[in-house]
Each structure stands twice: as C-alpha cells, then as structure tokens.
Design a protein around this motif. Structure first.
Motif, PDB file in Angstrom:
ATOM      1  N   TRP A 464     -39.467  10.350 -14.544  1.00 36.39           N
ATOM      2  CA  TRP A 464     -39.368  11.189 -13.096  1.00 36.39           C
ATOM      3  C   TRP A 464     -38.810  12.604 -13.746  1.00 36.39           C
ATOM      4  O   TRP A 464     -39.022  13.524 -12.908  1.00 36.39           O
ATOM      5  CB  TRP A 464     -38.504  10.744 -12.054  1.00 36.39           C
ATOM      6  CG  TRP A 464     -36.864  10.712 -12.423  1.00 36.39           C
ATOM      7  CD1 TRP A 464     -36.476   9.448 -12.877  1.00 36.39           C
ATOM      8  CD2 TRP A 464     -35.986  11.581 -12.287  1.00 36.39           C
ATOM      9  NE1 TRP A 464     -34.963   9.442 -13.041  1.00 36.39           N
ATOM     10  CE2 TRP A 464     -34.803  10.885 -12.725  1.00 36.39           C
ATOM     11  CE3 TRP A 464     -35.855  12.860 -12.074  1.00 36.39           C
ATOM     12  CZ2 TRP A 464     -33.469  11.626 -12.622  1.00 36.39           C
ATOM     13  CZ3 TRP A 464     -34.491  13.659 -12.250  1.00 36.39           C
ATOM     14  CH2 TRP A 464     -33.513  12.973 -12.273  1.00 36.39           C
ATOM     15  N   VAL A 465     -37.932  13.004 -14.953  1.00 41.02           N
ATOM     16  CA  VAL A 465     -37.577  14.025 -15.356  1.00 41.02           C
ATOM     17  C   VAL A 465     -38.749  14.828 -16.035  1.00 41.02           C
ATOM     18  O   VAL A 465     -39.070  15.974 -15.663  1.00 41.02           O
ATOM     19  CB  VAL A 465     -36.466  13.733 -16.450  1.00 41.02           C
ATOM     20  CG1 VAL A 465     -36.296  15.140 -17.250  1.00 41.02           C
ATOM     21  CG2 VAL A 465     -35.220  13.423 -15.793  1.00 41.02           C
ATOM     22  N   ALA A 466     -39.686  14.160 -16.495  1.00 39.68           N
ATOM     23  CA  ALA A 466     -40.896  14.726 -17.097  1.00 39.68           C
ATOM     24  C   ALA A 466     -41.848  15.257 -16.067  1.00 39.68           C
ATOM     25  O   ALA A 466     -42.632  16.076 -16.191  1.00 39.68           O
ATOM     26  CB  ALA A 466     -41.644  13.547 -17.894  1.00 39.68           C
ATOM     27  N   ALA A 467     -41.881  14.750 -14.838  1.00 36.96           N
ATOM     28  CA  ALA A 467     -42.576  15.145 -13.836  1.00 36.96           C
ATOM     29  C   ALA A 467     -42.167  16.219 -13.020  1.00 36.96           C
ATOM     30  O   ALA A 467     -42.711  16.761 -12.148  1.00 36.96           O
ATOM     31  CB  ALA A 467     -42.832  13.836 -12.719  1.00 36.96           C
ATOM     32  N   LEU A 468     -40.888  16.720 -13.360  1.00 38.26           N
ATOM     33  CA  LEU A 468     -40.006  17.966 -12.518  1.00 38.26           C
ATOM     34  C   LEU A 468     -40.992  19.312 -13.007  1.00 38.26           C
ATOM     35  O   LEU A 468     -41.558  19.312 -14.066  1.00 38.26           O
ATOM     36  CB  LEU A 468     -38.840  18.066 -13.054  1.00 38.26           C
ATOM     37  CG  LEU A 468     -37.634  16.964 -12.709  1.00 38.26           C
ATOM     38  CD1 LEU A 468     -36.259  16.966 -13.165  1.00 38.26           C
ATOM     39  CD2 LEU A 468     -37.748  16.815 -11.164  1.00 38.26           C
ATOM     40  N   PRO A 469     -40.836  20.127 -12.083  1.00 36.15           N
ATOM     41  CA  PRO A 469     -41.592  21.309 -12.311  1.00 36.15           C
ATOM     42  C   PRO A 469     -41.514  22.006 -13.798  1.00 36.15           C
ATOM     43  O   PRO A 469     -42.501  22.507 -14.339  1.00 36.15           O
ATOM     44  CB  PRO A 469     -41.229  22.338 -11.306  1.00 36.15           C
ATOM     45  CG  PRO A 469     -40.844  21.263 -10.201  1.00 36.15           C
ATOM     46  CD  PRO A 469     -40.161  20.195 -10.871  1.00 36.15           C
ATOM     47  N   ALA A 470     -40.222  22.048 -14.181  1.00 38.48           N
ATOM     48  CA  ALA A 470     -40.145  22.477 -15.405  1.00 38.48           C
ATOM     49  C   ALA A 470     -39.257  21.673 -16.361  1.00 38.48           C
ATOM     50  O   ALA A 470     -38.467  22.105 -17.392  1.00 38.48           O
ATOM     51  CB  ALA A 470     -39.238  23.949 -15.366  1.00 38.48           C
ATOM     52  N   GLY A 471     -39.295  20.049 -16.145  1.00 37.90           N
ATOM     53  CA  GLY A 471     -38.724  19.246 -17.323  1.00 37.90           C
ATOM     54  C   GLY A 471     -37.044  19.671 -17.097  1.00 37.90           C
ATOM     55  O   GLY A 471     -36.579  19.787 -15.944  1.00 37.90           O
ATOM     56  N   LEU A 472     -36.490  19.824 -18.279  1.00 38.33           N
ATOM     57  CA  LEU A 472     -35.138  19.776 -18.519  1.00 38.33           C
ATOM     58  C   LEU A 472     -34.639  21.236 -17.962  1.00 38.33           C
ATOM     59  O   LEU A 472     -33.506  21.301 -17.690  1.00 38.33           O
ATOM     60  CB  LEU A 472     -34.766  19.782 -19.932  1.00 38.33           C
ATOM     61  CG  LEU A 472     -34.791  18.175 -20.493  1.00 38.33           C
ATOM     62  CD1 LEU A 472     -34.459  18.321 -21.778  1.00 38.33           C
ATOM     63  CD2 LEU A 472     -33.732  17.307 -19.799  1.00 38.33           C
ATOM     64  N   ALA A 473     -35.750  22.127 -17.890  1.00 33.02           N
ATOM     65  CA  ALA A 473     -35.331  23.400 -17.446  1.00 33.02           C
ATOM     66  C   ALA A 473     -35.403  23.433 -15.886  1.00 33.02           C
ATOM     67  O   ALA A 473     -35.007  24.821 -15.596  1.00 33.02           O
ATOM     68  CB  ALA A 473     -36.193  24.552 -18.067  1.00 33.02           C
ATOM     69  N   THR A 474     -35.571  22.635 -15.301  1.00 32.53           N
ATOM     70  CA  THR A 474     -35.770  22.629 -13.672  1.00 32.53           C
ATOM     71  C   THR A 474     -34.260  22.752 -13.124  1.00 32.53           C
ATOM     72  O   THR A 474     -33.197  22.155 -13.649  1.00 32.53           O
ATOM     73  CB  THR A 474     -36.078  21.279 -13.235  1.00 32.53           C
ATOM     74  OG1 THR A 474     -37.362  21.001 -13.526  1.00 32.53           O
ATOM     75  CG2 THR A 474     -36.492  21.375 -11.594  1.00 32.53           C
ATOM     76  N   ARG A 475     -34.073  23.727 -12.336  1.00 34.39           N
ATOM     77  CA  ARG A 475     -32.952  23.939 -11.633  1.00 34.39           C
ATOM     78  C   ARG A 475     -32.547  22.800 -10.421  1.00 34.39           C
ATOM     79  O   ARG A 475     -33.386  22.643  -9.851  1.00 34.39           O
ATOM     80  CB  ARG A 475     -32.765  25.299 -11.065  1.00 34.39           C
ATOM     81  CG  ARG A 475     -32.638  26.610 -11.996  1.00 34.39           C
ATOM     82  CD  ARG A 475     -32.372  28.011 -11.741  1.00 34.39           C
ATOM     83  NE  ARG A 475     -31.072  27.749 -11.326  1.00 34.39           N
ATOM     84  CZ  ARG A 475     -30.187  28.218 -12.131  1.00 34.39           C
ATOM     85  NH1 ARG A 475     -30.604  28.239 -13.396  1.00 34.39           N
ATOM     86  NH2 ARG A 475     -28.924  28.230 -11.812  1.00 34.39           N
TER      87      ARG A 475
END
Length: 583
Positions: A464-475
């Motif tokens: 689910w982290v990989a699916a975030l808009p900016a990955g680890l950089a997602t706020r």
C-alpha cells in the motif's frame, strides 16, 4: 514554586523566570549588542529633535539670520530621518533577538515535556501541557514584538530626563512630579496584576483541557448521550476564562486612567515652571518650548512602558508557566547513535502498583522472561494487563518491587538506554505530520530508503505504500493523505523494526484493525517480535496462542502461566477463554 513531587506542573517564581529568559537571551550575544547600540542611537536622535526645535524658536524670536534658520531646519530633518531609520532597525534587531530566545525556550520546554516521567505528565493533564506550549508561547511571542518599542521607550525616557537637566534643573524637577503618581499606581496595580494574570492563564489552561478531552472523547460523549452535560462543562470553563480575563482588563483600565492623570499633571507643571522662568528672565521661550516638546515626546514612550505593563504582566505569567516545565527534574539524555542490539531478558520480583487515589491494580507479580522468549498477557478488562506490560517495559515505574532488563535494574537505565532496550507499540498510535519517510525516520534518523522499504516489507506494508501518490515522499498526518488505523499500526511496527530493540512490548497492537486486517497485523507483529524478547498484551487469543508462553491475569494477579497448549490441556481459565474464542 510548587512542590516538584506534585502531579501538577509547577509555575516558576519571578526571579527564576527572569534568570531563565536572560540565559536564553545571552545565547545570542551579537544580536544583543547590536540591539542595544541601535536602540541607544535611535533614542538619542529622537531626543535631539525637540532640542533643535527649541533652538529654532529662539532664532525666530531673536530674528536670526536666514542661514541659521535653514541650517537648524536641516539638522532637524536629518535627526528626524536618522531617528526613523534607527528606530526601525532597532525594532527589527530586538524582535529578532527576543524571538530567537523564545524559540530556544520553547524547545527546552518541549524537550523537558517529552523526557518527563510519563505518569506525571498524564496526571498533569494534556490541557495544561498543551496550553503551555501553545497559548502561553503565543502570549510570550506576541509580547516580544512589543519588546523593541519598550526597550527604546525606556532608553528614551532616560535620555530625555538628561535633556531636561541640560535645559534647566528646575524644569527637570517640575517633570519629576509625575513620579509619585506613577509609583503609587504601580505599587497598587503590580501585586493585583500578578494574581489576575496568573488566574487568567490557569483558567485558559482548564478551558483547553476541557476542549481537548471533549474532542478526543467525542465518540464516548455520543455513545453515552453526554452532549449536553459535556457542553455545559466546556461552557462553564469558557465562562470562567472570560471572567478571569475581564477582571484583568478592569484592573488595567484603572491603571491606564491613572497614567492619563499623571501626564496632565506633569505637562501642567512643566509649562507653569517654564512660564515663571521666562518671566524672571532665567530661561528663554525656546528652552521652555523644547522642554514642553520633550515632555510631549515622552507621552509615547511612557505610555508604551506603562500601558504595555498589561501585556508584560500577562506575558510574565505565561513565561513563568513555561519556565516551570523546565524546572521539573528529568533524566539527562545522551547524544549518539543507537547501540548494536544485544539479547536481553526481563525479571520482575514482587511488583505492586496502584494509581493515585485508586485501588491496587497489580498485586505481587514475580515473573521471568528469558532472552528471545515471547510472553502473552491475557485476561478480562481491568485485570491489570496494560499496567503490568507498561511496568515491565519501563513506561513508568512500579509503586513497589523491582524489574531488571538484561540484568540491569530498570531504575539504573537512563532514558536513552531504556529506549534502546525496549520498543513499545500501543493500541493508540500516532501518525506524525510530514512525509511517510520522515514519520519512519523518527525511529532511525539516518536510515536509508532501502532500510525503510525493508522495514515496511517486514510488516507487509510495502504494497500500500508503493500505491501512494508519492510513495515514501507522500505527506501524511492531520489534513494530509489519510491513513487507516491498521496502516498506522503497521507504521508503528515498522518503526520498531528500524529501532531494532532487544525487547518489544505490544499492547493490543491489532485491536484497532477490525476483523479484516487483524490477521495481517498479527503476522506483522510476529515478524517484528521474532528473535526478540516480547511482551504481548493480546486482544485476540490467536495472537496469544502464537507466543511461547501465556500469563493469565485476574484482578491484578497472574493466575495461570505456561505454554498455550499446556494451558488448554490443563482446562483452567485460559482453556475457557480459548474455547470461547474458538466458538
């Protein structure tokens, strides 16, 4: 100052407050000297203008030459321009100086609050702490913006008095008739102001406490139909805060009126004395004009000094509350990288605990957990599971008894050693504002992206982290990309993996996930505790059954202890719980 053993956070004395803030100011010496120099220059330039205007009047009366009139006028314009520029520079410098000192103090307060004994911090109330680091800091910060004007005003008063003496000592004596009025007013107002503003800040803290508990427990309020009752509590606290504020304002209005009377008396005395001196030929019209202008020039500085007394008193009360937090004894931290993880077991002997004014919740518990062993603690609500786990994990000390971690008495471990040794994940986890990477690096500031991804894979959160808009950089955090309770628990477990402590305490770490995500969190928890000494307060018995041993608690005591399968075969309390769970 309050008793340091009290559960209420102390309020510093006036002397301690001044010493602490002066220490913060001294950390920025270059700004301090520049502020003093600019303020002195600005005040001198401002006082020169009335003296030159008096000289101009004498030139007009004596029918001086055009050249002398123009030259004096040029000097007046130059002095006025210099005063304006220097005043602006000094305001900026003093404001910057004060803001930096205030920022240092706020960091010191926050550092003390974070390292303070957690039980004391909770007993003091989140509202008190929140009010000190928000409303009180804001009050001090706003007052610092006045500091530049106040400092310049103080210097201007001193230089102006010297100007009066240079004109004629009798005019200076006439000016001093305002001193008794000011002194008597301050003598009456100052003690009352301290009490009034201290009461105002305390009432504001109570109001904040009620607001925080209301919003934080909104589900409970709705569940029990407490909306009206809770609203009345908040309304009473708000009314009390407003009443305290009004009492402070009324006291200040009396003080402000006395200042107006003093100015009227002083100006009358200066003009009357000047009239007598001019009539006797001891002074010129220009000198009396300069004296009147100097006194009129003092209206602003004196008004700022005395009228800002209101804000200074209020800020002083707020500052004393901030400094009070720094006076609480906390263990000294040690800087440095985290040490390499070494195996550590847990031993507890005759542990008892009771909360303030409450019943005993842990009764004479003695237990040993071997290195690398996992122990689940189960039991009905109120059995003392969370309290025992918190004591064994060093969250707070037991009222009686002793606990050893890795062969070292827990009381001998400093806060850094303790956090290197024990990692804790509770049912209530928090997602901090910022990027997801920043949130994870709270546990390991120097972790690489590869290490962050490895920790996420361990707890099965990489998908689910990989699916975030900016990955680890997602706020993430309040107002940013939403994170579910189950995902927040996974992040908390990933932080533990990054911290890599030898001992882990999981307090119902899968309780908020719901049925759909509970199994996933159980697997993540098992992955994190593997190879570590672990204490698991189990909300779900499947999680307890996966541990090496299970301790069953009832009314603060361990009533059963053993391997899960052995306890099931024994047919005791755990067997009943397991059968009910399976059904």
């Amino acid at each position: 100052m309050s008793d340091p053993t009290s559960t209420i956070l102390p309020v510093a004395t006036g002397r301690a407050t001044l010493v602490s803030f002066w220490r913060s100011l001294r950390r920025h010496p270059m700004l301090g000297w520049a502020s003093v120099a600019a303020s002195l220059a600005a005040s001198a330039a401002a006082v020169v203008v009335p003296l030159l205007l008096g000289r101009l009047v004498d030139l007009v009366v004596a029918a001086g030459t055009t050249r002398s009139l123009l030259l004096t006028s040029a000097w007046i314009l130059g002095a006025g321009f210099a005063a304006a520029v220097l005043t602006g520079a000094s305001r900026w410098l003093v404001t910057e100086w004060g803001m930096r000192a205030c920022a240092d103090l706020r960091e010191e307060v926050l550092d003390h609050a974070l390292r303070m004994d957690s039980a004391r911090l909770e007993n003091a109330g989140s509202g008190d702490v929140a009010a000190r680091v928000t409303e009180d800091v804001e009050q001090v910060t706003d007052s610092i913006r006045l500091a530049a004007g106040v400092f310049i005003a103080l210097v201007t008063v001193v230089v102006t008095v010297a100007g009066f003496a240079a004109l004629d000592w009798r005019i200076a004596v006439a000016f001093l008739v305002i001193v008794p009025v000011y002194a008597l007013s301050l003598r009456r107002f100052t003690p009352r102001a301290k009490r009034l503003y201290a009461a105002e800040r305390q009432a504001a803290a109570v109001r904040t406490q009620h607001l925080l508990t209301t919003f934080g427990g909104v589900r409970t309020v709705h569940a029990y139909g407490m909306q009206q009752r809770q609203s009345q509590r908040v309304e009473r606290a708000s009314r009390d805060a407003a009443d305290a504020r009004l009492r402070a304002v009324r006291g200040f209005l009396w003080f402000a009126n006395m200042m107006n009377y003093a100015e009227a008396i002083g100006l009358t005395a200066v003009l009357f004395t000047g009239f007598l001196l001019v009539r006797s030929g001891d002074s010129s019209v220009g000198e009396v004009t300069a004296a009147a202008l100097l006194f009129h020039r003092l209206f602003g500085p004196l008004g700022m000094l005395l009228m800002s007394f209101n804000d200074i008193q209020s800020a002083g009360a707020a500052l004393a509350r901030l400094v009070g937090v720094t006076e609480v004894d906390v263990p000294a931290g040690r800087a440095g990288e985290l040490a390499t993880r070494a195996p550590a077991g847990i031993t507890a002997k005759s542990v008892w605990h009771r909360y303030a004014d409450g019943p005993t919740v842990v009764h004479d518990v003695t237990i040993e957990i071997a290195e690398g062993e996992s122990l689940a603690i189960v039991g009905e609500s109120g059995a003392g599971k969370t309290t025992l786990a918190a004591i064994l994990g060093g969250v707070f000390p037991a009222a009686d008894g002793a606990v050893w971690l890795g062969g070292r008495l827990i009381g001998d471990l400093g806060p850094d050693d303790l956090r290197r040794t024990v990692g804790v994940v509770t049912q209530e986890v928090h997602v901090f504002a910022g990027t997801l990477a920043d949130d994870l690096r709270l546990a390991a500031p120097h972790a690489t992206d590869e290490q962050l991804h490895a920790a996420l894979r361990l707890v099965d959160a990489d998908g689910w982290v990989a699916a975030l808009p900016a990955g680890l950089a997602t706020r993430v955090g309040d107002g940013e990309h939403p994170i579910t309770p189950g995902q927040a628990q996974q992040l908390a477990l990933a932080r533990i993996a990054l911290l890599d402590p030898p001992i882990v305490v999981l307090d119902e770490a899968s309780a908020e996930a719901g049925s759909a995500g509970a199994h996933q969190l159980e697997l993540a928890s098992q992955a994190v505790i593997r190879g570590r000494t672990a204490i698991v307060v189990a909300h779900r018995l499947t999680q307890a059954h996966a541990c090496d041993r299970v301790a069953v608690m009832s009314r603060g005591r361990i009533v059963e202890l053993g391997r899960p399968d052995d306890l099931v075969e024994a047919g005791g309390r755990y067997a009943e719980l397991w059968a009910a769970w399976r059904r």
